[in-house]
Design a protein around this motif. Structure first.
Motif, short mmCIF file in Angstrom:
data_model
loop_
_atom_site.label_atom_id
_atom_site.label_comp_id
_atom_site.label_asym_id
_atom_site.label_seq_id
_atom_site.Cartn_x
_atom_site.Cartn_y
_atom_site.Cartn_z
N HIS A 6 0.83 -1.20 0.00
CA HIS A 6 0.00 0.00 0.00
C HIS A 6 0.87 1.26 0.00
CE1 HIS A 6 -3.56 2.36 0.76
NE2 HIS A 6 -3.05 2.87 1.86
N PRO A 80 -0.85 4.20 12.19
CA PRO A 80 -0.32 2.88 12.62
C PRO A 80 0.54 2.19 11.56
CG PRO A 80 -2.67 2.74 12.14
CD PRO A 80 -2.31 4.18 12.00
N ALA B 70 1.87 0.27 16.41
CA ALA B 70 0.79 0.36 15.44
C ALA B 70 -0.54 -0.09 16.04
CB ALA B 70 1.13 -0.49 14.23
N LEU B 73 -1.83 2.85 18.04
CA LEU B 73 -2.14 4.00 17.19
C LEU B 73 -3.38 3.77 16.34
CD1 LEU B 73 1.47 5.04 16.11
CD2 LEU B 73 -0.08 6.35 17.55
N ALA B 74 -3.71 2.49 16.11
CA ALA B 74 -4.92 2.20 15.33
C ALA B 74 -6.18 2.63 16.06
CB ALA B 74 -4.98 0.71 15.02
N TYR B 93 -8.30 10.40 -2.46
CA TYR B 93 -7.18 9.48 -2.32
C TYR B 93 -6.64 9.49 -0.89
CZ TYR B 93 -2.78 7.10 -2.95
OH TYR B 93 -1.75 6.20 -2.82
N PHE B 94 -6.66 10.66 -0.28
CA PHE B 94 -6.21 10.78 1.12
C PHE B 94 -7.02 9.83 2.01
CE2 PHE B 94 -6.38 13.58 5.10
CZ PHE B 94 -5.14 13.17 5.55
N SER B 96 -8.78 7.19 1.05
CA SER B 96 -8.58 5.78 0.71
C SER B 96 -7.19 5.31 1.14
CB SER B 96 -8.80 5.53 -0.78
OG SER B 96 -7.74 6.10 -1.50
N TYR B 97 -6.21 6.23 1.13
CA TYR B 97 -4.87 5.85 1.59
C TYR B 97 -4.88 5.56 3.09
CZ TYR B 97 -0.02 6.17 3.00
OH TYR B 97 1.20 5.90 3.56
N VAL B 98 -5.51 6.45 3.86
CA VAL B 98 -5.50 6.28 5.31
C VAL B 98 -6.34 5.07 5.73
CG1 VAL B 98 -6.11 7.39 7.50
CG2 VAL B 98 -5.07 8.73 5.69
N ALA B 100 -6.60 2.13 4.70
CA ALA B 100 -5.93 0.83 4.75
C ALA B 100 -5.25 0.56 6.09
CB ALA B 100 -4.90 0.75 3.63
N PHE B 101 -4.98 1.62 6.84
CA PHE B 101 -4.26 1.42 8.10
C PHE B 101 -5.18 1.05 9.26
CE2 PHE B 101 -1.45 4.07 5.57
CZ PHE B 101 -0.24 3.46 5.77
N TYR B 102 -6.48 1.20 9.06
CA TYR B 102 -7.40 1.05 10.19
C TYR B 102 -8.41 -0.07 9.95
CZ TYR B 102 -5.41 5.46 11.64
OH TYR B 102 -4.53 6.43 12.01
N VAL B 140 -10.49 11.90 8.59
CA VAL B 140 -9.72 10.66 8.61
C VAL B 140 -9.36 10.23 10.03
CG1 VAL B 140 -8.73 10.95 6.30
CG2 VAL B 140 -7.49 11.81 8.29
N SER B 141 -9.58 11.09 11.00
CA SER B 141 -9.32 10.70 12.39
C SER B 141 -10.58 10.22 13.09
CB SER B 141 -8.72 11.88 13.17
OG SER B 141 -7.47 12.22 12.63
N TYR B 144 -12.52 5.99 11.78
CA TYR B 144 -12.26 4.65 12.34
C TYR B 144 -12.70 4.57 13.79
CZ TYR B 144 -7.91 7.13 13.58
OH TYR B 144 -6.98 8.04 14.02
#
Lengths: 509, 297
Positions: A6, A80, B70, B73-74, B93-94, B96-98, B100-102, B140-141, B144
Motif C-alpha cells: 500500500h 499505525p 501500530a 495508534l490504530a 485518495y487521502f 482511501s490511503y489512510v 488501509a491502516f485502520y 480521517v481521524s 475509524y
C-alpha cells in the motif's frame, strides 16, 4: 505485507515523474555505453556516471521523505505504520525504481556488445550490490536523519564533490600509477555500511534522531580515519602473505654518483637510490612502494599515495622512476641501473642531501605469467581467453594521424594484457600494454555504472617504411595488410610484500 | 485512559513541562487549557511519542507512550493545527490511503463526514483552505471511531460556525471515546468539556471536573456602607481584588454560598450588599492568569 504494498503504491503514485527522469538518464547512459568503442567515455557518458547516482540518491531521499523520520509534525507519524513494513516499502521502491532498471540496462548493453547476460549474471548481481551499497544504503541513511530535501541535496553534493576530488574524477588524464585501494575501500565501505544500517535501524525502529546523527558522524569519522591512517602496504599484505617467497631488495652496488638527480622545477628534486631485486621467478610489476627517509636526528619523511591534493613541500613521494606514469617495471627488463627514485621537496632535499640517512619501506609485487596469445583478425572481434572480446580498427588521432587501435572489453576486470604486432617479413614486432596510452577527454572519466571493463592500445601509423625496427611508436601503414595482431593476458600468479631497510645512505652526488 | 507521572521536558535551558501529573478518565472530554507556550502541545506530543520526555512517564491505553506501536495508534486519533498533511494527495485518495491502516474504518461514516464537511473530493489537500484541511484531517481521524482522540488547538482561526460544526461531529461520531483537547481558545471548550486542567509555565495549576470548577469560582462584589481599607491579611483564595470607593470586587476560587458570605462579613466592618455571579470558563481562566501576572513596579 499488505501495508508495505500500500505504501509502495502511494510512493509510486507520488514519485513516478522523478523516477521517470532517472529512467531517461539511464537510457541515455545505456545508449552511450552501448555504442562506445573506447575506454574513455564521452563527456555525456562521463557526466551521466556522476549525475545518475546523484539522481538516484535524490529519488531514494524523496521516497524516504514521504514519511520523514525527523520532526514531530508529519501526519504519518501518528498513523499505525509498522516500521519493518515501512522500511521494506522504501527498499522495494528503490529496487523497482533504481536497481531493476539498471539491471535491464546492463543486460541490454552486454547483449548488444556481444556478451551473454546469463553467463555474466554474477557480475551483474555484484554491480547491483555495489549500487545498493554505494547509493541506496547511504541515501536511505542520510535521508533518514535530515529534515528536508534541501538539506539532503546540500549534503549529497558535498559528499559527491569530496569523493570526486579524492578519486580523481575531474582529472583529464588517466593516472596509471594509482595504487590499489581495494582493502581501503572495502574497509571504508564496511564502516560506512555498518553505520548506515545502524542509523536506518535506529530511525525506523524508534526515530531517535540525535543518537542516529551521532552514529552517522562517528561512522563518517571512522571511515576517514581508515582512509587516511591505513598504510598502503596493508593493501598487499593480505594477498601477499605466504603464497610466494618475497623477493629480496638490497642496496645496489654501483656508485650513487652514477645515478642522476633530476631537478623537478624549482620546488622538488628527485634523488635516486640504487637497488637490486632478486629472488623473483616470474615477471612482476611493482604496484606499490612505501618508504621513509630517516635523518640522524630522527626526522622522518614518509611517502604518500600520490594525488593532486598533497603538498610537495611537506611530503615525500616515492616512485620507481622519476616519471610516475612509467613506474611499472617488469622483471625481464628490470636490472642495473635499477633505482628507487625519491621525489623530495626543495626544503626536504636541503635537509637530507648531505647527511647519511636511513631509508626503509615496503614494496608490493604482483607476479605475472604471460598467457597464450590469440591472434585477432583486423576486420572482426574475437574472444581472447582470460581477457575478453578484442577488436582492432584504424582511427585518427587528435592531430589527424592514423592509428591502429586495439580495444578489449569484458564484464570481468581486464588483466594486464600485452598487445603485440608482428610483421614476419621483415621480422619486426611492436609491443604495447592495454591502457598504456591515454585519450584526451574533457569531463569525468569514471564509468563505474558500465557493465563492461574496456582497455585499449594505440600504435601510431606512418607512411614511411624506414622506421627503426622494433620502434615502439611508429608502424608502417603498408604492413597493415600482413600484420599479425596478438593479444596475450598477463596472468596473475601471486603477490608478495617485501621490506627494505638501508642504513647510511648518502643521497647527494 | 491517559496517565502521566511527574512528566518533565527540557529543551536546553527551557523547561517546557515541569513535573506534570494527570489522569484522564475514560469517556471524558478533557480540556487542557493555558496560555500560548504553556506546554500543551509538548504534552500531547509526549503522549503520542512524537517527543521523548526528559523524565517521568506517560501512559495511554495502558501502554507506555514511548512504546506506542501500530496496534495502539490504530485506536488513537490526532488532529493538530500544525500537522503537516500530504498536500499532494487529493481528498478522496487521502481517505482511501489512510483507510488501509485502520481495521475499524467505517466507510459509511467517512462518506458521511466528507459530505457533512463539504470536502471537495478531487481537490488536492494543499489547495484547500485551512478550515477545509482541518476538516479533512478530522474526517480521517474520526472515520475509524478511535477510542482516544487527541486534539491540539484544532479549531484555531476557524469561524464560529465551522467550529460548532466540527465540535458537533466529534461528539456525535465518538460518543464513547475519550477526547483530550488542548486549547487556549476557551469558548470552543466550554460547550463540551467534562474535565479541565489548567497548564501554566509547564505546571498543572488545577485539574477539575467542569461542574465543580464552575461551582467553585464566583465573581464577588461587596458593597460597603463607606469606603474602608482592605482588611489584612487578605485571603489567598480571593483573587484579582479591585476597589472603587465603597465597592470591592474579587474572584473567589473556593466559593461556598454561606461560608464565603460569612467570611466577607467577618472581614469588613459594614457590608451593605454581597453579590456573587457565576463565571464563564473564559472569565475563570482569565482571572487565574491575571492573578499570576507580575505587576510592574
Amino acid at each position: 505485507m499488505r501495508l508495505m504494498l500500500h505504501t509502495l503504491r502511494k510512493d509510486a503514485r507520488r514519485l513516478w515523474p522523478a523516477a521517470g527522469v532517472t529512467w531517461l538518464m539511464l537510457a541515455v547512459l545505456a545508449h552511450a555505453d552501448r555504442w562506445r568503442a573506447d575506454w574513455i567515455p564521452s563527456p555525456l557518458e562521463g557526466w551521466m556516471n556522476l549525475l545518475l547516482p546523484l539522481a538516484w540518491a535524490c529519488l531514494v531521499c524523496l521516497a524516504v521523505l514521504e514519511e520523514p523520520l525527523i520532526g514531530d509534525r508529519d501526519f504519518w507519524m501518528t498513523r499505525p505504520h509498522r516500521w519493518p513494513e515501512l522500511l521494506a516499502a522504501k527498499l522495494l521502491f528503490s529496487t523497482l525504481a533504481v536497481q531493476l532498471p539498471l539491471l535491464l540496462a546492463e543486460i541490454y548493453i552486454l547483449a548488444a556488445r556481444g556478451f551473454s547476460p546469463a553467463a555474466y549474471f554474477p557480475q551483474l548481481l555484484w554491480k547491483q550490490a555495489l549500487v545498493f551499497g554505494a547509493v541506496i544504503l547511504p541515501s536511505l541513511a542520510i535521508a533518514s536523519v535530515l529534515r528536508n530535501f534541501t538539506q539532503f541535496v546540500v549534503a549529497v553534493l558535498l559528499i559527491a564533490a569530496a569523493l570526486a576530488i579524492l578519486n580523481g574524477g575531474f582529472e583529464t588524464f588517466p593516472v596509471f600509477t594509482r595504487q590499489s585501494a581495494a582493502l581501503r575501500h572495502t574497509l571504508e565501505w564496511l564502516v560506512l555500511a555498518a553505520g548506515a544500517l545502524a542509523v536506518i535501524w535506529m530511525q525506523y525502529a524508534s526515530r531517535r534522531g540525535l543518537p542516529a546523527r551521532l552514529v552517522a558522524a562517528v561512522a563518517a569519522i571512522a571511515a576517514i580515519c581508515v582512509s587516511t591512517l591505513l598504510p598502503v602496504r596493508a593493501e598487499y599484505a593480505v594477498p601477499g602473505k605466504g603464497l610466494r617467497p618475497a623477493p629480496r631488495i638490497s642496496l645496489g652496488t654501483w656508485q650513487i654518483a652514477d645515478i642522476p638527480q633530476h631537478p623537478m622545477g624549482s620546488s622538488s628534486v628527485v634523488a635516486s637510490v640504487p637497488i637490486t631485486i632478486s629472488g623473483a621467478a616470474d615477471g612482476y610489476t611493482i604496484p606499490m612502494v612505501e618508504a621513509e627517509v630517516i635523518l640522524p636526528d630522527g626526522t622522518t619523511f614518509r611517502s604518500t599515495t600520490p594525488n593532486g591534493t598533497v603538498s610537495a613541500d611537506t611530503v615525500l613521494v616515492v616512485s620507481m622512476d622519476p616519471w610516475p606514469m612509467f613506474a611499472t617495471v617488469r622483471g625481464a627488463t628490470f636490472g642495473p641501473p635499477g633505482r628507487l627514485a625519491l621525489r623530495l621537496s626543495a626544503n626536504a632535499w636541503e635537509r637530507v642531501k648531505n647527511v647519511p640517512v636511513r631509508i626503509r619501506g615496503s614494496m608490493a609485487f604482483e607476479f605475472h605469467r604471460t598467457g597464450a596469445a590469440t591472434a585477432i583478425p583486423s576486420d572482426k572481434g574475437v574472444f581472447v581467453a582470460g581477457v575478453g572480446r578484442c577488436t582492432s580498427s584504424v582511427v585518427q588521432s587528435l592531430l589527424s594521424n592514423d592509428m591502429l587501435k586495439v580495444l578489449c572489453e569484458s564484464p570481468d576486470p581486464l588483466p594486464e594484457t600485452l598487445v603485440t604486432l608482428r610483421q614476419t617479413i621483415p621480422e619486426w614486432t611492436w609491443e604495447r600494454r592495454l591502457n598504456s596510452a591515454y585519450t584526451l577527454s574533457r569531463g569525468p572519466r569514471q564509468t563505474w555504472l558500465s557493465p563492461l571493463y574496456r582497455g585499449q592500445s594505440f600504435f601510431h601509423l606512418t607512411n614511411r617504411v624506414d622506421t627503426v625496427p622494433g620502434g615502439r611508436w611508429l608502424v608502417p601503414e603498408t604492413y597493415l595488410a600482413t600484420l599479425r595482431i596478438e593479444v596475450a593476458p598477463q596472468l596473475n600468479t601471486g603477490h608478495a610484500l617485501s621490506h627494505f631497510d638501508f642504513a647510511n645512505v648518502r643521497l647527494a652526488r | 485512559m491517559i496517565r502521566t507521572e511527574a512528566l518533565v521536558k527540557r529543551y536546553r535551558r527551557c523547561e517546557a513541562l515541569s513535573g506534570v501529573t494527570l489522569e484522564v478518565p475514560p469517556s471524558s472530554v478533557f480540556a487542557l487549557v493555558g496560555p500560548n507556550g504553556a506546554g500543551k502541545s509538548t504534552l500531547i506530543k509526549i503522549l503520542l511519542n512524537l517527543v521523548r520526555p526528559t523524565s517521568g512517564r506517560a501512559e495511554l491505553l495502558d501502554t507506555d507512550s514511548t512504546r506506542l506501536g501500530a496496534s495502539q495508534l490504530a485506536h488513537i486519533g490526532y488532529v493538530s493545527e500544525e500537522q503537516k498533511l500530504p498536500g499532494w494527495m487529493r481528498v478522496d485518495y487521502f481517505l482511501s490511503y489512510v483507510r488501509a491502516f485502520y481495521p475499524t474504518w467505517d466507510e459509511t461514516l467517512a462518506g458521511e463526514l466528507v459530505r457533512q464537511y463539504g470536502l471537495p473530493a478531487r481537490r488536492r489537500l494543499r489547495e484547500l483552505s485551512r478550515g477545509a484541511r482541518v476538516k479533512a484531517a478530522l474526517a480521517v481521524s474520526l472515520a475509524y471511531r478511535p477510542k482516544l482522540l487527541l486534539l491540539d488547538e484544532p479549531f484555531g482561526g476557524l469561524d464560529v460556525l465551522v467550529r460548532e460544526q466540527l465540535i458537533e461531529s466529534i461528539v456525535d461520531c465518538t460518543p464513547e471515546a475519550t477526547i483530550f483537547l488542548a486549547s487556549h481558545d476557551l469558548a470552543e471548550i466550554e460547550s463540551f468539556a467534562t474535565h479541565i486542567a489548567y497548564l501554566s509555565d509547564g505546571r498543572i495549576e488545577f485539574v477539575e471536573e467542569m461542574p465543580d470548577l464552575a461551582a467553585r469560582f464566583r465573581e464577588v462584589e461587596v458593597t460597603l456602607d463607606s469606603p474602608e481599607p482592605l482588611p489584612q491579611p487578605w485571603p489567598a483564595g480571593w483573587l484579582n481584588t479591585e476597589q472603587a470607593g465603597a465597592v470591592v470586587r474579587f474572584t473567589d476560587n473556593h466559593y461556598d454560598e454561606s461560608r464565603s458570605r460569612e467570611e466577607v462579613r467577618r472581614r469588613f466592618r459594614a457590608v451593605r450588599n454581597i453579590s456573587a455571579r457565576e463565571m464563564s470558563l473564559r472569565s475563570i481562566v482569565l482571572a487565574l492568569a491575571k492573578s499570576r501576572r507580575t505587576t510592574c513596579a
